[in-house]
Structure formats: C-alpha cells, structure tokens
Design a protein around this motif. Structure first.
Motif, PDB file in Angstrom:
ATOM      1  N   LYS A  21      12.747 -12.252  -0.836  1.00  0.00           N
ATOM      2  CA  LYS A  21      11.989 -11.428  -2.048  1.00  0.00           C
ATOM      3  C   LYS A  21      10.815 -11.651  -2.505  1.00  0.00           C
ATOM      4  O   LYS A  21       9.895 -10.953  -2.808  1.00  0.00           O
ATOM      5  N   ASN A  22      10.234 -12.903  -2.010  1.00  0.00           N
ATOM      6  CA  ASN A  22       8.735 -13.228  -2.434  1.00  0.00           C
ATOM      7  C   ASN A  22       7.847 -12.810  -1.357  1.00  0.00           C
ATOM      8  O   ASN A  22       6.569 -12.586  -1.816  1.00  0.00           O
ATOM      9  N   THR A  48      -0.700  -4.220   3.115  1.00  0.00           N
ATOM     10  CA  THR A  48      -0.523  -2.853   3.681  1.00  0.00           C
ATOM     11  C   THR A  48       0.793  -2.995   4.901  1.00  0.00           C
ATOM     12  O   THR A  48       1.443  -2.229   4.952  1.00  0.00           O
ATOM     13  N   ARG A  49       0.779  -4.185   5.508  1.00  0.00           N
ATOM     14  CA  ARG A  49       1.892  -4.487   6.594  1.00  0.00           C
ATOM     15  C   ARG A  49       2.684  -5.582   6.170  1.00  0.00           C
ATOM     16  O   ARG A  49       2.132  -6.552   6.209  1.00  0.00           O
ATOM     17  N   HIS A  50       3.898  -5.605   5.514  1.00  0.00           N
ATOM     18  CA  HIS A  50       4.612  -6.614   5.328  1.00  0.00           C
ATOM     19  C   HIS A  50       5.300  -7.086   6.847  1.00  0.00           C
ATOM     20  O   HIS A  50       6.277  -6.585   7.257  1.00  0.00           O
ATOM     21  N   HIS A  51       4.857  -8.204   7.291  1.00  0.00           N
ATOM     22  CA  HIS A  51       5.168  -8.769   8.580  1.00  0.00           C
ATOM     23  C   HIS A  51       6.177  -9.765   8.596  1.00  0.00           C
ATOM     24  O   HIS A  51       7.099  -9.825   9.598  1.00  0.00           O
ATOM     25  N   VAL A  73       4.835   7.459  -1.797  1.00  0.00           N
ATOM     26  CA  VAL A  73       5.105   7.125  -0.397  1.00  0.00           C
ATOM     27  C   VAL A  73       4.536   5.725   0.189  1.00  0.00           C
ATOM     28  O   VAL A  73       3.368   5.681   0.237  1.00  0.00           O
ATOM     29  N   PRO A  74       5.327   5.020   0.692  1.00  0.00           N
ATOM     30  CA  PRO A  74       4.766   3.608   1.397  1.00  0.00           C
ATOM     31  C   PRO A  74       3.744   3.965   2.473  1.00  0.00           C
ATOM     32  O   PRO A  74       3.901   5.154   3.113  1.00  0.00           O
ATOM     33  N   HIS A  75       3.015   3.112   2.652  1.00  0.00           N
ATOM     34  CA  HIS A  75       1.873   3.225   3.711  1.00  0.00           C
ATOM     35  C   HIS A  75       2.703   3.350   5.084  1.00  0.00           C
ATOM     36  O   HIS A  75       3.479   2.833   5.348  1.00  0.00           O
ATOM     37  N   PRO A  76       2.326   4.438   5.897  1.00  0.00           N
ATOM     38  CA  PRO A  76       3.031   4.431   7.364  1.00  0.00           C
ATOM     39  C   PRO A  76       2.915   3.444   8.312  1.00  0.00           C
ATOM     40  O   PRO A  76       3.860   3.519   9.150  1.00  0.00           O
ATOM     41  N   ALA A  77       2.200   2.745   8.180  1.00  0.00           N
ATOM     42  CA  ALA A  77       1.849   1.514   8.853  1.00  0.00           C
ATOM     43  C   ALA A  77       2.774   0.288   8.514  1.00  0.00           C
ATOM     44  O   ALA A  77       2.960  -0.890   9.060  1.00  0.00           O
ATOM     45  N   ASP A  78       3.443   0.200   7.234  1.00  0.00           N
ATOM     46  CA  ASP A  78       4.150  -0.531   6.897  1.00  0.00           C
ATOM     47  C   ASP A  78       5.669  -0.718   7.458  1.00  0.00           C
ATOM     48  O   ASP A  78       6.399   0.244   7.078  1.00  0.00           O
ATOM     49  N   PRO A  79       6.022  -1.960   8.206  1.00  0.00           N
ATOM     50  CA  PRO A  79       7.253  -1.955   8.707  1.00  0.00           C
ATOM     51  C   PRO A  79       8.340  -2.161   7.811  1.00  0.00           C
ATOM     52  O   PRO A  79       9.693  -1.956   8.127  1.00  0.00           O
ATOM     53  N   ALA A  80       7.979  -2.857   6.606  1.00  0.00           N
ATOM     54  CA  ALA A  80       8.915  -3.228   5.762  1.00  0.00           C
ATOM     55  C   ALA A  80       8.419  -3.035   4.194  1.00  0.00           C
ATOM     56  O   ALA A  80       8.158  -3.977   3.690  1.00  0.00           O
ATOM     57  N   PRO A  81       8.578  -1.868   3.755  1.00  0.00           N
ATOM     58  CA  PRO A  81       7.995  -1.225   2.457  1.00  0.00           C
ATOM     59  C   PRO A  81       8.762  -2.242   1.442  1.00  0.00           C
ATOM     60  O   PRO A  81      10.194  -2.273   1.354  1.00  0.00           O
ATOM     61  N   ALA A 109       0.805  -1.140   0.161  1.00  0.00           N
ATOM     62  CA  ALA A 109      -0.022  -0.110   0.087  1.00  0.00           C
ATOM     63  C   ALA A 109       0.900   1.383  -0.075  1.00  0.00           C
ATOM     64  O   ALA A 109       1.873   1.126   0.506  1.00  0.00           O
ATOM     65  N   PHE A 110       0.271   2.142  -0.595  1.00  0.00           N
ATOM     66  CA  PHE A 110       1.210   3.550  -0.630  1.00  0.00           C
ATOM     67  C   PHE A 110       0.338   5.006  -1.019  1.00  0.00           C
ATOM     68  O   PHE A 110      -0.867   4.572  -1.024  1.00  0.00           O
ATOM     69  N   SER A 111       0.900   5.986  -0.872  1.00  0.00           N
ATOM     70  CA  SER A 111       0.146   7.084  -1.295  1.00  0.00           C
ATOM     71  C   SER A 111       1.081   7.755  -2.414  1.00  0.00           C
ATOM     72  O   SER A 111       2.482   7.420  -2.433  1.00  0.00           O
ATOM     73  N   ALA A 112       0.484   8.584  -3.187  1.00  0.00           N
ATOM     74  CA  ALA A 112       1.281   8.987  -4.496  1.00  0.00           C
ATOM     75  C   ALA A 112       0.406  10.142  -5.149  1.00  0.00           C
ATOM     76  O   ALA A 112      -0.729  10.622  -4.777  1.00  0.00           O
ATOM     77  N   ALA A 113       1.172  11.068  -5.554  1.00  0.00           N
ATOM     78  CA  ALA A 113       0.774  12.265  -6.338  1.00  0.00           C
ATOM     79  C   ALA A 113       1.674  12.589  -7.473  1.00  0.00           C
ATOM     80  O   ALA A 113       2.722  12.288  -7.369  1.00  0.00           O
ATOM     81  N   LEU A 114       1.129  13.336  -8.262  1.00  0.00           N
ATOM     82  CA  LEU A 114       1.955  13.887  -9.480  1.00  0.00           C
ATOM     83  C   LEU A 114       2.368  15.457  -9.077  1.00  0.00           C
ATOM     84  O   LEU A 114       1.619  16.279  -8.636  1.00  0.00           O
TER      85      LEU A 114
END
Length: 765
Positions: free
Chosen positions: A186-187, A196-199, A26-34, A12-17
């Motif tokens: 990697k997988n 959202t959160r890579h655990h 920008v990765p999701h702020p809750a993601d410990p390992a983007p 998950a992420f946020s983005a803008a032009l």
C-alpha cells in the motif's frame, strides 16, 4: 473532453471535466500499476468541505490576537481577500516588532502538492525568509529518528535511505529477504513529488516468481503481499530489536559471523559482542531470552539465524520500526546484524531501510534534482525537531536535549501553516489542541476545512493542484510531468504564491519574494535554468513550450546500480564513510559520550515505557498499530470516494483478531470505542486472523472530529503518546499505543467534519 496531464504523489494521470462538471481521471499510460488513490480526486474537487472564502475566527476578529481556549470550537466570519491580507500583514509586523522573527513558527510540514513550484512549504519558507526569518522544524515524522542516528552509524543517512540496492539487484541476487515490518505494498504507490511508473509491485511479483525465500517479521500479515509465500513471524510489536539481538547472539555462539568483515569495515564490534553474550550484565541475549519478549519460539529464531548465515541475505527495516520509543535501536541493531553476516556491499546482500515505506526506495529511475523554487536563507537559526511542536508551544523557555546538544524552546506567538495538517501527523491530539490555544495567532492555508483549519484564526482558501499550473516529479521518477490547470479555482480560492505575493506587497518585500515574475513566468524561468544546467552536462531537454505541449519529458536514466556500499567494500580507505572512524560504527564513541540512557553507544534492548509490563498494560491490554492507510495519503482527500468507501459503521475501520473480538462481544461491522487514559475514538470493527492476537490496527488519517476527548471519526492519534523516541533524535513515536476496545451502545454522535464549521459572512466581501 480534452484530457490534460498532471501528476500527484500517488501517480501521474490525465484528467478533464465533462459538460456536467464531473472529473474524469485516467492513469498515465506508462504506469504498469496505477494507484487506486487516484479515485479520491473526482469527488474531493467539489466537496462541501472546500474552504469557500477567506475566513477569520470570530473571537480573533472581535478581540484581536492572543491565547484563546475557544480555538477549534469558535465560529468563523468570511471576509474579502483585502481585509484578510491587511489583517494578516499587520499581525506579522506586530509579532516581528514586539517579539522578533524567532516568535514566528513556519510549520508547513506537508504534502499538499506534487508540484515543484506550487510546493506550499517552499512557498511559505521563501516568503518568511524574505520577511526576516522564522523558527523552523528539522527532520520528518516519517524518518525523524533514523535521520539523526544513521549519521552516527554510517556517516550519511541518505546513503541508507536513498541509495540502497535496487529492486532488480535484489530480485536477481537475494536468496533470503528478511523483512522487519514487511514490504507493505500500500505504501509503494506513494512518492513525494510524483511518480509516473509504479515499479515496486512488479518487482515483488518477480520475487514470487523466482521463489525467493522471504521472512516476514511483523504483527500484520498484510505487511507483505499475499502472492509472496513468506514465512510469517508474528512478532509482538516493538520487540524487533530483541529478535535482532538474539539472531546476532546465535551467529556469535555458533561461529557464523564474519569476523574479517567486522575487523576491516567496522569499529566497536567487541563491545557489542560483550553485550550480546551478557559478559557485563549477566543476561545473554539468546533465543530463549528473546522468545519470552517477542513471542517467537526460540527454535525458530535459531533456525532463522542459521538460514541467514547460509544464504545471500538482504535485511530490510521499514520506517515504522523507528517511529516508536527507542526507535534508534532496531535500525542500529539491523545494521550490526547485517555487518555480522558480512554481506554489506555484495549484490543482493546487506541492509536496507524503507523498502515498502515509500515508492522510490529501491526504484530504478533517474536520480537527479528537477526544477524547484529557491527558498533563500533563513536568518533565524532557531529550530525544533519536527515532532516536538506541542512541547514547544506548551513550554516556551524549556530546555531539552537533541543529538548531543542542549536547546531551548522559543516563545512562539504566531504559527503559520500551509500545505499540511498537524492534526494528522502529530500524537496525543488532545494535548495538541491545548498547545494550539497558546499562540497569539494561527494562520492556515488549506483547500479544505481540515482540523488544522478549524483550529486556526485566519484561514485562507488555497487551490488544489488541479486548479493551477505547475510541473512535478518525484525522487527516482521517470518523467518530469507538466501539470496543466484542469479546473478553475473553487469559489474564492487562490494559489499559495498569489496569496503570499499579496502579503509581500503589503509588507514591502514583494520584489524579494516574486522577483517581478508571475507564476507562469516562474515556471518558464525555473525550467529554463534547469534545462541550461543539463545542457552543460550534455543532456538535451526540450524547450518549455514543447515540454508543455507534450505534457511531460522522459528523464534520462543511468540504470547502473553501483552503490556507495559496493565502493566501500572494494576499498574502505578510499571510500571511507563520513563517521569519525570512517567505518560502520557498531559502537559509537560520540553517541556514548552524550550519556543518554535512552540511547547508549551501541544497539541495546530497552523496554518501552509506554506499554511493556506494569499496571498500564493490565488496564489497556491491546497494542494498537497506527500505520499508514491504504485508501489515501496520510489524511489527504479523506473526503474522497476511495477513502469513504472503506469506512465501517461510518467511521474508520479498526482490525482485530476474532478471538479478541469474541472476548469483548464485538461482531463484524460493530461500532466500537477504542480508548485509553489519553482519549478515545469511535471506529468500525473488522475481524481478521491476519494479525497477531492482542494486536489491533487502526490507520492514521481520518479527519479529526473531537467531542471533548473523543474523536467520533476514528483518528488513532487521540490515543498515541506525544513522547520522543529518545533524547538523541526527539523523533516521533506514534506507531504503537496501548488501548482497550468495547462495543459502543446507544446513539452515536454525528460526524461534523463532512461539512464546514459554522460560518457567517461579513457585510463587505
């Protein structure tokens, strides 16, 4: 800039032009390992390989539908949307009238979007079902073998693939983790539907902190993170079953197996034991026997068996082990081995499948279905195992075996593909190219000029996930993510729903397909239905406007870890498995009754026809492992910056041992030719001692760029064999192949996949 939320299969992420049109992610702020794969998004959004407008292959446009050997080499003509949809609607009607709906193959095996509404496969299948149905595919390239054999062993594949022990349980209780195929980090950054959160990276770090003993059984040291101080068993590829049998043999002969567990919870063990001891064939499957096959010293095999019996042991097998000839055997043998240890159902013990193959395996997120688009019912019952598409196109009317039944390939006249790239997933791509010359018409929706689009007759430019509104969440995801539109559709691109709605209107099925809703109205409807269902269960969910404004909703989670296996162990009568015996079937009478010599009724060692021994191995002495890339998801966004930065000599990187390189006068960074009697590809050499000598590794997913039988970009599937795992599963066998490598001399061919094919423009757009 206002950052807007979205999600993807890799995070998950946020983005803008920005004001210059550059994408910031920008990765999701809750993601410990983007995931680093997010770095592919900015450059890919406006890459020159985006499909700009509807395009028709010139030969099809001028001469009409029919088989054509120029497919893949012809130029294209850009046309307007009305002309493209009129032509396609007429062709769909022609095929249905002259040949029936069975002659339409709805491919769309794909990962195009994490969005649950704009999921290309669901969209296309819903459309084709409304049109009267289509020949479909069954299972996946990833787990097509396991999905068929596991029900015969344990009754339900999902109980192994989806509902195994959680990582917290493993971290807290496991004393010895035996990882066949490792746990490739990697997988774990990838989960279908979003994450959202890579655990998992954190749990692997906890294993290292607890000094959990880990046995890595793989030809590749990179199949386990370097932070884990594992004992590495650099096994010869495709011999894992032989090692498992030898471990089981040691347990039997030293009295270390759990006979009580085998008697109470399993059936067919006695027959398997006779095989282990060589009672019938005179060949004991002992450590000395396996040592010759695997390259693992017999003393190390015996020692590992003893340590497994003396500790709380968790055996995990990656999906890669079943993507080979006889891929049923390592899965079945590992379950038998775990049963002999008697720890199935104990916390931190037993068996798992896919840890390190997908981000949600062992995850601790919630486990319930999120909003999704109904596909309706397919009136056509014809299907093929997904990896048999080239067989089907080349051999209409041919009979074949699948899971105990005899089936017949249909005569496909129209292939319709959206959201996928068969020229990534499939094996022996030169054979697939021949197969794609056979239909009357090939239709592809794609944002990019992939190889599949270049081999189509009608190419319709679809939007990327950044160019439409949706919501997404993966299995075990912690959040349902609102996917805002971040960029306007590129040039003349349309989303798949709009494309198919336009077709449906021309075919008189618009009401059945759209139900009178716009895409935004569908989001409201699907979310509202889902919200009401959860309310009936006492779960409060915000309204759609509140959800959309917040950018997502954290899903409720029950973090209890009571698996089916714990219940089965507590009471195997009340919680019997869905097998004929209700138990774990170490020997399956049903599979045995099929009479398949390539998949008998219990785990056995079967020599791979493709590479072990014989004249072929002397000509092609290196075993190539074609595994998943670490720079992209499959072939998605190969044009992205992260993927491109990993290229060597302008091509995909092939890793080989320095000793193997020296014997071939190959140096670091050299351009090399990897070849066998199916084809060849160019790649850039990377030398490393982190793989077994005699083994080379070339990941899948480089966009296929053929010059005759040579792929100049480094796609290993010009080399792999289009053979089924067995007659039982008809699964994919693309993980291993025999090759030779030589240094490439002379001027290398240019790479054409970085630009569109030759395109002219019709007078009226």
């Amino acid at each position: 800039m206002r950052l807007r939320p979205s999600t993807s299969h890799w995070g998950a992420f946020s983005a803008a032009l920005d004001e210059d049109g550059n994408l910031e992610v920008v990765p999701h702020p809750a993601d410990p390992a983007p995931s680093p794969l997010l770095g592919n998004l900015p450059s890919a959004l406006t890459d020159p390989t985006r499909v700009a407008a509807p395009a028709i292959r010139r030969g099809w446009l001028e001469r009409g539908p029919g088989p054509d050997p120029r497919r893949g080499d012809d130029e294209f003509v850009e046309v307007g949307w009305d002309q493209a949809l009129d032509l396609l609607a007429a062709e769909l009607l022609r095929v249905r009238t002259e040949h029936g709906n069975e002659a339409i193959y709805g491919g769309s095996y794909g990962w195009s979007s994490a969005g649950r509404f704009h999921h290309a496969q669901s969209q296309l299948h819903r459309f084709l079902n409304a049109f009267g149905g289509f020949t479909s595919s069954r299972n996946t390239y990833s787990t097509g073998t396991s999905a068929v054999v596991l029900p015969h062993i344990v009754g339900n594949a999902g109980d192994v693939l989806r509902n195994g022990s959680s990582w917290p349980t493993i971290v807290a209780n496991t004393e010895l983790l035996v990882a066949f195929g490792g746990v490739p980090e990697k997988n774990v950054f990838v989960t279908p539907g979003g994450v959202t959160r890579h655990h998992t990276p954190g749990f692997l770090a906890q294993l290292a902190e607890r000094n959990v003993e880990v046995a890595l059984v793989s030809p590749l040291r990179a199949d386990l993170p370097g932070q884990l101080d594992a004992r590495w068993y650099p096994i010869r590829p495709a011999t894992d079953t032989a090692l498992m049998l030898a471990l089981a043999h040691t347990l039997v002969t030293e009295g270390l197996h759990d006979q009580h567990f085998l008697d109470r919870y399993c059936t067919g063990y006695a027959q398997f034991e006779r095989y282990l001891l060589g009672s019938d064939d005179g060949v004991p499957k002992d450590a000395a026997w396996a040592g010759d096959l695997t390259g693992i010293p017999p003393a190390h095999i015996v020692d590992l068996a003893r340590r497994m019996a003396g500790r709380r042991t968790f055996i995990t097998v990656t999906w890669s082990l079943q993507r080979i000839e006889h891929g049923e055997q390592p899965v079945w043998a590992a379950i038998a081995l775990a049963a002999m240890l008697g720890q199935i159902g104990l916390p931190g013990g037993g068996f798992g499948h896919g840890y390190g193959s997908m981000g949600d395996t062992g995850d601790i997120g919630p486990d319930f279905r999120v909003p999704h688009l109904p596909q309706g019912t397919n009136p056509v019952k014809q299907f093929i195992p997904v990896a048999r598409i080239a067989d089907m196109l080349l051999n209409p009317g041919m009979r074949y075996q699948y899971d105990g039944a005899e089936r017949t390939y249909p005569d496909i006249r129209l292939v319709y593909w959206a959201g996928g790239n068969p020229f990534h997933h499939h094996q022996d791509l030169n054979r697939l190219r021949r197969a794609f010359t056979r239909p009357d018409t090939v239709v592809v929706h794609d944002p990019f000029w992939t190889a599949s689009a270049r081999h189509a007759d009608i190419v319709l430019p679809s939007t990327t996930a950044l160019e439409r509104e949706d919501f997404g969440a993966g299995r075990r995801d912690t959040h349902l993510a609102a996917m805002h539109r971040i960029a306007e559709p590129r040039r003349r691109a349309r989303d798949d729903y709009t494309i198919l709605a336009g077709l449906a209107a021309r075919l008189g099925i618009e009401d059945a397909f759209t139900e009178g809703r716009t895409a935004r109205e569908w989001l409201h409807h699907l979310y509202g239905t889902w919200r009401n269902n959860l309310a009936d269960k006492g779960i409060e969910v915000p309204s759609f406007p509140d959800f959309w404004e917040a950018g997502g909703f954290q899903l409720p989670n029950d973090e209890s870890d009571r698996t089916l296996w714990a219940d089965f162990r507590a009471d195997p009568v009340t919680h019997r498995l869905a097998t004929p015996s209700g138990k774990i079937e170490i020997t399956s009478a049903r599979v045995a009754s099929f009479g398949y010599d390539d998949c008998p009724g219990h785990p056995v060692w079967l020599e791979p026809v493709e590479w072990l021994g014989g004249e072929r191995a002397s000509r092609f002495p290196l075993v190539l492992i074609a595994n998943q890339p670490h720079t992209r998801l499959h072939s998605q966004l190969d044009v992205g910056a992260v993927s491109q930065a990993a290229k060597v000599a302008g091509r995909e990187a092939v890793r080989l041992h320095p000793g193997d390189a020296a014997r071939r006068d190959i140096g670091e960074g050299d351009l090399v030719r990897v070849f066998n009697d199916r084809g060849a590809c160019l790649a850039g050499a990377v030398l490393t001692t982190d793989l077994r000598p005699g083994v080379v590794q070339l990941p899948t997913g480089a966009w296929f760029d053929p010059r005759g039988s040579l792929c100049v970009h480094g796609n290993p599937n010009v080399l792999t064999a289009d053979l089924p795992s067995s007659r039982l599963s008809q699964g994919c066998t693309g993980q291993h192949v025999l090759v030779e490598i030589e240094r490439f001399t002379g001027e290398p061919p240019g790479i054409s996949v970085k630009r569109p094919p030759v395109i002219s423009r019709a007078r009226e757009m």
